[in-house]
Design a protein around this motif. Structure first.
Motif, PDB file in Angstrom:
ATOM      1  N   LEU A   2      39.291  30.365  36.574  1.00 35.49           N
ATOM      2  CA  LEU A   2      38.791  31.161  35.450  1.00 35.49           C
ATOM      3  C   LEU A   2      38.106  32.423  35.961  1.00 35.49           C
ATOM      4  O   LEU A   2      38.232  33.504  35.370  1.00 35.49           O
ATOM      5  CB  LEU A   2      37.812  30.312  34.634  1.00 35.49           C
ATOM      6  CG  LEU A   2      37.503  30.779  33.215  1.00 35.49           C
ATOM      7  CD1 LEU A   2      38.771  30.853  32.399  1.00 35.49           C
ATOM      8  CD2 LEU A   2      36.516  29.837  32.555  1.00 35.49           C
ATOM      9  N   PHE A   3      37.395  32.288  37.074  1.00 36.51           N
ATOM     10  CA  PHE A   3      36.709  33.445  37.658  1.00 36.51           C
ATOM     11  C   PHE A   3      37.730  34.503  38.071  1.00 36.51           C
ATOM     12  O   PHE A   3      37.559  35.693  37.784  1.00 36.51           O
ATOM     13  CB  PHE A   3      35.882  32.992  38.858  1.00 36.51           C
ATOM     14  CG  PHE A   3      34.908  34.031  39.332  1.00 36.51           C
ATOM     15  CD1 PHE A   3      33.702  34.221  38.681  1.00 36.51           C
ATOM     16  CD2 PHE A   3      35.212  34.826  40.424  1.00 36.51           C
ATOM     17  CE1 PHE A   3      32.812  35.182  39.104  1.00 36.51           C
ATOM     18  CE2 PHE A   3      34.315  35.796  40.858  1.00 36.51           C
ATOM     19  CZ  PHE A   3      33.119  35.974  40.202  1.00 36.51           C
ATOM     20  N   VAL A   4      38.823  34.051  38.741  1.00 32.84           N
ATOM     21  CA  VAL A   4      39.861  34.999  39.163  1.00 32.84           C
ATOM     22  C   VAL A   4      40.516  35.633  37.938  1.00 32.84           C
ATOM     23  O   VAL A   4      40.764  36.843  37.907  1.00 32.84           O
ATOM     24  CB  VAL A   4      40.901  34.282  40.047  1.00 32.84           C
ATOM     25  CG1 VAL A   4      42.045  35.226  40.389  1.00 32.84           C
ATOM     26  CG2 VAL A   4      40.248  33.772  41.309  1.00 32.84           C
ATOM     27  N   LEU A   5      40.767  34.813  36.905  1.00 28.72           N
ATOM     28  CA  LEU A   5      41.348  35.342  35.668  1.00 28.72           C
ATOM     29  C   LEU A   5      40.441  36.419  35.073  1.00 28.72           C
ATOM     30  O   LEU A   5      40.907  37.485  34.650  1.00 28.72           O
ATOM     31  CB  LEU A   5      41.559  34.208  34.658  1.00 28.72           C
ATOM     32  CG  LEU A   5      42.060  34.637  33.275  1.00 28.72           C
ATOM     33  CD1 LEU A   5      43.505  35.078  33.351  1.00 28.72           C
ATOM     34  CD2 LEU A   5      41.911  33.524  32.260  1.00 28.72           C
ATOM     35  N   GLY A   6      39.117  36.147  35.091  1.00 29.91           N
ATOM     36  CA  GLY A   6      38.156  37.114  34.562  1.00 29.91           C
ATOM     37  C   GLY A   6      38.222  38.427  35.337  1.00 29.91           C
ATOM     38  O   GLY A   6      38.262  39.509  34.746  1.00 29.91           O
ATOM     39  N   LEU A   7      38.255  38.318  36.681  1.00 29.69           N
ATOM     40  CA  LEU A   7      38.346  39.529  37.502  1.00 29.69           C
ATOM     41  C   LEU A   7      39.608  40.305  37.164  1.00 29.69           C
ATOM     42  O   LEU A   7      39.598  41.538  37.089  1.00 29.69           O
ATOM     43  CB  LEU A   7      38.358  39.152  38.990  1.00 29.69           C
ATOM     44  CG  LEU A   7      37.044  38.631  39.578  1.00 29.69           C
ATOM     45  CD1 LEU A   7      37.236  38.249  41.034  1.00 29.69           C
ATOM     46  CD2 LEU A   7      35.950  39.685  39.461  1.00 29.69           C
ATOM     47  N   TRP A   8      40.699  39.581  36.952  1.00 26.54           N
ATOM     48  CA  TRP A   8      41.976  40.238  36.637  1.00 26.54           C
ATOM     49  C   TRP A   8      41.906  40.947  35.289  1.00 26.54           C
ATOM     50  O   TRP A   8      42.358  42.085  35.152  1.00 26.54           O
ATOM     51  CB  TRP A   8      43.097  39.189  36.652  1.00 26.54           C
ATOM     52  CG  TRP A   8      44.429  39.764  36.305  1.00 26.54           C
ATOM     53  CD1 TRP A   8      45.229  40.523  37.097  1.00 26.54           C
ATOM     54  CD2 TRP A   8      45.108  39.625  35.058  1.00 26.54           C
ATOM     55  NE1 TRP A   8      46.366  40.873  36.418  1.00 26.54           N
ATOM     56  CE2 TRP A   8      46.321  40.345  35.177  1.00 26.54           C
ATOM     57  CE3 TRP A   8      44.818  38.977  33.853  1.00 26.54           C
ATOM     58  CZ2 TRP A   8      47.226  40.423  34.127  1.00 26.54           C
ATOM     59  CZ3 TRP A   8      45.715  39.062  32.826  1.00 26.54           C
ATOM     60  CH2 TRP A   8      46.911  39.773  32.961  1.00 26.54           C
TER      61      TRP A   8
ATOM     62  N   PHE B  82      34.483  44.147  28.549  1.00 26.43           N
ATOM     63  CA  PHE B  82      33.850  43.198  27.626  1.00 26.43           C
ATOM     64  C   PHE B  82      34.545  41.844  27.693  1.00 26.43           C
ATOM     65  O   PHE B  82      33.906  40.811  27.902  1.00 26.43           O
ATOM     66  CB  PHE B  82      33.891  43.730  26.196  1.00 26.43           C
ATOM     67  CG  PHE B  82      32.886  44.796  25.943  1.00 26.43           C
ATOM     68  CD1 PHE B  82      31.555  44.474  25.718  1.00 26.43           C
ATOM     69  CD2 PHE B  82      33.250  46.119  25.953  1.00 26.43           C
ATOM     70  CE1 PHE B  82      30.612  45.461  25.501  1.00 26.43           C
ATOM     71  CE2 PHE B  82      32.316  47.114  25.735  1.00 26.43           C
ATOM     72  CZ  PHE B  82      30.999  46.790  25.511  1.00 26.43           C
ATOM     73  N   GLN B  83      35.873  41.878  27.523  1.00 26.80           N
ATOM     74  CA  GLN B  83      36.628  40.628  27.491  1.00 26.80           C
ATOM     75  C   GLN B  83      36.516  39.895  28.823  1.00 26.80           C
ATOM     76  O   GLN B  83      36.230  38.705  28.876  1.00 26.80           O
ATOM     77  CB  GLN B  83      38.100  40.909  27.185  1.00 26.80           C
ATOM     78  CG  GLN B  83      38.346  41.589  25.851  1.00 26.80           C
ATOM     79  CD  GLN B  83      38.317  43.105  25.939  1.00 26.80           C
ATOM     80  OE1 GLN B  83      37.566  43.679  26.705  1.00 26.80           O
ATOM     81  NE2 GLN B  83      39.129  43.767  25.139  1.00 26.80           N
ATOM     82  N   GLY B  84      36.744  40.642  29.926  1.00 28.87           N
ATOM     83  CA  GLY B  84      36.702  40.029  31.250  1.00 28.87           C
ATOM     84  C   GLY B  84      35.313  39.520  31.598  1.00 28.87           C
ATOM     85  O   GLY B  84      35.166  38.460  32.204  1.00 28.87           O
ATOM     86  N   GLY B  85      34.291  40.278  31.193  1.00 25.64           N
ATOM     87  CA  GLY B  85      32.925  39.856  31.473  1.00 25.64           C
ATOM     88  C   GLY B  85      32.604  38.518  30.834  1.00 25.64           C
ATOM     89  O   GLY B  85      31.959  37.658  31.443  1.00 25.64           O
ATOM     90  N   VAL B  86      33.100  38.311  29.601  1.00 27.53           N
ATOM     91  CA  VAL B  86      32.861  37.038  28.924  1.00 27.53           C
ATOM     92  C   VAL B  86      33.615  35.919  29.634  1.00 27.53           C
ATOM     93  O   VAL B  86      33.091  34.809  29.817  1.00 27.53           O
ATOM     94  CB  VAL B  86      33.274  37.133  27.439  1.00 27.53           C
ATOM     95  CG1 VAL B  86      33.202  35.779  26.783  1.00 27.53           C
ATOM     96  CG2 VAL B  86      32.386  38.109  26.714  1.00 27.53           C
ATOM     97  N   VAL B  87      34.855  36.205  30.100  1.00 27.12           N
ATOM     98  CA  VAL B  87      35.614  35.174  30.825  1.00 27.12           C
ATOM     99  C   VAL B  87      34.896  34.807  32.121  1.00 27.12           C
ATOM    100  O   VAL B  87      34.780  33.622  32.472  1.00 27.12           O
ATOM    101  CB  VAL B  87      37.052  35.667  31.112  1.00 27.12           C
ATOM    102  CG1 VAL B  87      37.808  34.652  31.945  1.00 27.12           C
ATOM    103  CG2 VAL B  87      37.796  35.925  29.813  1.00 27.12           C
ATOM    104  N   LEU B  88      34.379  35.821  32.823  1.00 28.97           N
ATOM    105  CA  LEU B  88      33.645  35.558  34.073  1.00 28.97           C
ATOM    106  C   LEU B  88      32.437  34.664  33.797  1.00 28.97           C
ATOM    107  O   LEU B  88      32.186  33.699  34.532  1.00 28.97           O
ATOM    108  CB  LEU B  88      33.178  36.878  34.695  1.00 28.97           C
ATOM    109  CG  LEU B  88      34.252  37.740  35.355  1.00 28.97           C
ATOM    110  CD1 LEU B  88      33.668  39.084  35.766  1.00 28.97           C
ATOM    111  CD2 LEU B  88      34.846  37.045  36.559  1.00 28.97           C
TER     112      LEU B  88
END
Lengths: 249, 112
Positions: free
Chosen positions: A115-121, A134-140
């Motif tokens: 999930l962390f890698v997905l967020g970074l991507w 915004f979207q990636g920050g929430v995933v991270l």
């Protein structure tokens, strides 16, 4: 005011609201019959002017970057508000729920890493493909929450020490504002795009959009972690050998 | 010409509002407020939709696309919704600590 009176008042006000809503909505052009110029103009010019393929990203971090600055500080002040409201609850006792199943913890660790890698991507390609700070920050931040869900508060707390996360939030919000001043210095306007626009479709595109994108990602991720932490802190019990404030001793 | 998405937005807003008014639990109230706000997301996205339009992401080719501005506004809307819910939940925790209840009626009785 009793319940009946309140519901009665709401019924009258609700009917008035419904009438106004219907009146207003009936005045809109039919669904799909879009004819306002602003969106069309941006769709035409943004890919050439900024070399971003995601026009939503260009609107958020460039054309309407000033609004996003306000949005960042809405989030920032909400986190400050929540931590002030919950400040006194720190030492309250509540059941500490700890996951004890090894398969769940192992799966959770792998899933959190993915999930962390997905967020970074999602953050990194935010201005090329759907996504953004915004979207990636929430995933991270979700990756860290997954550590709590499949591990325990101890692991979560070890990964997200309070002061560095607070600092990250302030740095993220501050960097956005300071990049705006860099826009004054190099592009002549606050939050003006002051870097070369690069090659369309690559990570090197969009000028200063990537920088603002990452500043936002850091701020949003840290803000969400702080929100989770504040709520989780009201829910953990300090034990003899470990306290949320001090760590193992 | 269809007005169905607008009707959906209005329905989400009104049903959420009814939930807020009739709520007997502050946590439930926070959820109802997010339902209300979901109506505004639907309305914004519906206004920006263009028949046959795809997402405003142009790679590798140009195509007919929907309005990116309202999508950016929806993003702002969602962030505001998250912050409001966080603040309401924190206030609900505080109210529960003070009065031992998350029922607005009982909390009112407690303070009065």
């Amino acid at each position: 005011m009793t319940r009946q009176i309140r519901l009665g008042v709401f019924t009258v006000a609700g009917c008035g609201l419904a009438a106004f809503l219907l009146w207003g909505l009936a005045g809109l052009p039919g669904f799909g019959h879009y004819h306002w110029p602003y969106g069309n103009v941006l769709n035409q010019v943004a890919p050439n002017e900024r070399h971003t393929s995601n026009v939503v990203g260009a609107v958020v971090f460039d054309y309407r970057g000033f609004d996003t600055l306000g949005e960042e500080f809405i989030l920032f002040s909400a986190v400050v508000g929540v931590s002030l409201l919950l400040r006194k609850d720190r030492e309250e006792a509540a059941p500490a729920d700890r996951v004890r199943s090894d398969p769940i913890m192992a799966t959770g660790a792998v899933a959190a890493a993915l999930l962390f890698v997905l967020g970074l991507w999602v953050v990194a390609f935010g201005y090329v493909t759907p996504g953004g700070g915004f979207q990636g920050g929430v995933v991270l931040a979700g990756a860290f929450l997954l550590v709590y869900l499949t591990g325990g508060y101890r692991e979560y707390h070890a990964l997200t020490p309070h002061s560095p996360v607070e600092m990250a939030e302030a740095i993220g919000a501050g960097a956005f504002a300071i990049l705006g001043f860099a826009g004054i210095a190099y592009a002549g306007s606050y939050l003006g795009n002051f870097l070369g626009i690069g090659d369309a479709g690559s990570l090197y595109s969009g000028g200063s959009i990537p920088l603002l994108n990452w500043a936002t990602a850091v701020e949003v991720c840290a803000a969400m972690i702080l929100l989770f932490s504040e709520f989780l802190k009201t829910y953990v019990i300090p034990t003899d050998d470990w306290r949320p404030e001090l760590g193992p001793r | 010409m269809s007005y169905l998405p607008y009707a959906l937005a209005a329905w989400l807003f009104v049903v959420g509002l009814y939930g807020v008014v009739s709520s007997r639990n502050l946590i439930h109230l926070a959820v109802c407020l997010t339902v209300m706000q979901s109506g505004t997301y639907v309305l914004l996205l519906a206004i920006g939709y263009k028949n046959g339009g795809a997402a405003p992401i142009f790679r590798p080719t140009r195509h007919k696309a929907v309005d990116p501005v309202v999508q950016a506004l929806t993003l702002t809307d969602i962030v505001v919704s998250v912050t409001v819910v966080a603040l309401i939940l924190a206030l609900a925790l505080g109210a529960h600590k003070e009065s031992g209840s998350v029922n607005p009626d009982e909390i009112a009785d407690f303070s009065g």
